[in-house]
Structures are given as C-alpha cells and as structure tokens.
Enzyme design. Structure first.
Site, short mmCIF file in Angstrom:
data_model
loop_
_atom_site.label_atom_id
_atom_site.label_comp_id
_atom_site.label_asym_id
_atom_site.label_seq_id
_atom_site.Cartn_x
_atom_site.Cartn_y
_atom_site.Cartn_z
N ASN A 51 118.93 -56.69 62.51
CA ASN A 51 117.90 -56.20 63.62
C ASN A 51 117.38 -54.60 63.18
OD1 ASN A 51 121.03 -55.67 63.80
ND2 ASN A 51 120.68 -54.03 65.15
N LEU A 108 116.13 -51.33 63.20
CA LEU A 108 117.17 -49.78 63.67
C LEU A 108 116.45 -48.37 62.95
CD1 LEU A 108 120.90 -50.59 63.10
CD2 LEU A 108 120.04 -50.94 65.21
N ASP A 139 128.53 -48.27 48.61
CA ASP A 139 127.48 -47.76 48.41
C ASP A 139 127.03 -46.69 48.68
OD1 ASP A 139 125.64 -47.56 46.12
OD2 ASP A 139 124.19 -49.25 46.78
#
Length: 289
Positions: free
Chosen positions: A93, A95, A195
């Site tokens: 999605n 963002l 990370d």
C-alpha cells in the site's frame, strides 16, 4: 509488464484496477520504485527488478508480515509479490512519507521498544536465510548470541569480501575475537527490523512507519546501533525507547561490533568508500590480532 500487473492486482484485490498513472520514486540504490494508481483513490507502491531478484522481494514481504505480527509497529501492507512477465515485483500500500517531528520520533522509539519485548523465541536466527540489501543474510539458529553474531554476521561478510579479493585479516581470528567480546552476553531474542537506518522509516498519515526490513531474532541493540550509523535518528526517538525499555549496560561498547556488520555489507555492495571505515572499525575494536 504493467498491464499484467494490473490484472494480478485486479484478481487479488477483487477490484477492477487498471494502471492509469505511474510515477517514479527516487531514493533506492538497488530497485526501481513507482507509485501507481487507477487515476482515483487506489494507489500502490511498487518495487521492480530483474526476475532473478524475486527471492529478495519474497524475503522482504515475509519480513513485513513478521513485523506486523507484534501489533506494536506500523509497516506497509503486502498486496502482491511474484513474477510479472520478465520482472519481479513487490506491491505494497502506498504511504506518503515525511520526516518525523520530535513527538512522532518519541512514539516510534516507544513502539519499537514494545515490539522488541514481544515474542518468546528462545534462539537467535530466523526460519529462512534472507537478504540485507541484495547480500544473502545467513540465519541459522543458534542458542549463543556470541556465536550467531560472530559466525552468521561478521564471519559471513568477511568471507564474501575475501571472494572479492578484499582482505581485512585472518577471518578465523576476527571471528574468534568477536565471540570473545560478546561471550557471556545473553540478550533476550527480539524480532529485529535488521536494516533500521533513517531511510527506512518515516511518518505516514497514521503515524510512524518502518519498511525495507531484513528480519531475524537477535539482540535489540543491533537495531538501535544501526539507527546511529548512517545519519542517526532524532534524539527524541532514543528518549522514547529508553523510557519504555532502557538499554543494557555495555551498549556503547557493543554498538560498534554490531555496526561493523553493516559497514562490511556496504563494502561488499558498494566497495571503495566503505573500505577505510571497515578497516578503522576493525582496528578500534582490536579484532585483527
């Protein structure tokens, strides 16, 4: 390829989706990224690369799913991962992201601390090997943190460097010295982002969000150490984390060992600019003799 991706999304989401707008997004060093939409409110974030890199996308998707399980930190939702014609694609999605202000950075620190406390894993590692960038990340399970980190993190990166004719000293000696510096330290295994630098977090409309993980179960301090490596996070982030779950004594001595892993990985990925940094860290940590 884009028409095929439209068909995949239409079928998976049970909607009539046709890509009418496609905007390239900058910021990645490895993959091509786009925002796609049907011209209306439906928007998705898409990563594209050669089909041979599909395992990296699959690992990233699994990492996002695992992180979401704790319910404490926000991550993008995975909509599709797989081959599309001659390419590999990961669809999340979309963002819109902006920088965190002090209040939201404090919240992210709290959320991450709660996430790190979640889970009852007894060992260090992950069910599958995955990737840090495009470098394979070994995740064989170990009961001893010192052995896991020395062998699966530092030793592995040194072996990869040696295959590129980049030598930092005797690998066995360095690995043994890492073990010696961590021996006896048994942190709670936490599900790490893996990370966590400033380019992999931001503020969405629903609050702080993290993405691009390289997950495994390990010492939470490894996540915190990386936040200090490439530019750092706002001080309020650390204040929020400490307020929720203070770091253990000795973090300042361990963080350079943890960050050596990422510096060595950058040597293997990008070469030259990171060589001197890796050599300096190895000397400062007294790992080569």
């Amino acid at each position: 390829m884009w028409h095929a991706l439209s068909l995949h999304l239409s079928e998976l989401l049970d909607i009539d989706f046709e890509i009418r707008e496609k905007t390239a997004i900058n910021g990645g060093d490895i993959h091509d990224a786009y925002c796609i939409s049907d011209g209306g409110e439906q928007r998705f974030f898409v990563k594209i690369n050669e089909r041979e890199l599909l395992p990296a996308f699959e690992a990233e998707a699994e990492g996002l799913r695992q992180l979401a399980m704790s319910g404490h930190i926000r991550v993008p939702q995975v909509h599709f991962v797989g081959p599309v014609k001659d390419n590999a694609a990961l669809v999340l999605n979309f963002l819109p992201i902006k920088s965190l202000d002090d209040t939201q950075a404090y919240l992210l620190g709290q959320h991450l601390a709660r996430h790190h406390r979640w889970g009852e894993q007894a060992e260090y590692g992950f069910d599958d090997d995955n990737f840090i960038g495009t470098t394979e990340q070994r995740n064989c399970w170990h009961r001893k943190w010192c052995r896991f980190f020395a062998e699966q993190r530092i030793g592995w990166q040194l072996q990869l460097a040696a295959e590129r004719s980049l030598h930092f000293g005797n690998i066995d000696t360095i690995t043994d010295n890492v073990k010696a510096q961590l021996v006896g330290y048994t942190p709670k295994p936490s599900l790490l982002h893996g990370d966590l630098w400033s380019g992999n977090m931001g503020l969405s409309v629903n609050g702080p969000v993290v993405f691009d993980p390289a997950c495994y179960w390990g010492d939470r301090e490894a996540d915190i150490a990386m936040t200090e490596l490439f530019g750092g996070f706002p001080q309020s982030f650390y204040n929020g984390y400490q307020a929720e779950w203070p770091l253990d004594d000795g973090y300042q001595q361990r963080k350079d060992i943890y960050n050596l892993y990422h510096v060595l990985n950058h040597v293997n990925l990008f070469g030259g600019p990171y060589l001197a940094q890796a050599e300096q860290l190895l000397i400062r940590l007294s790992l080569t003799n």
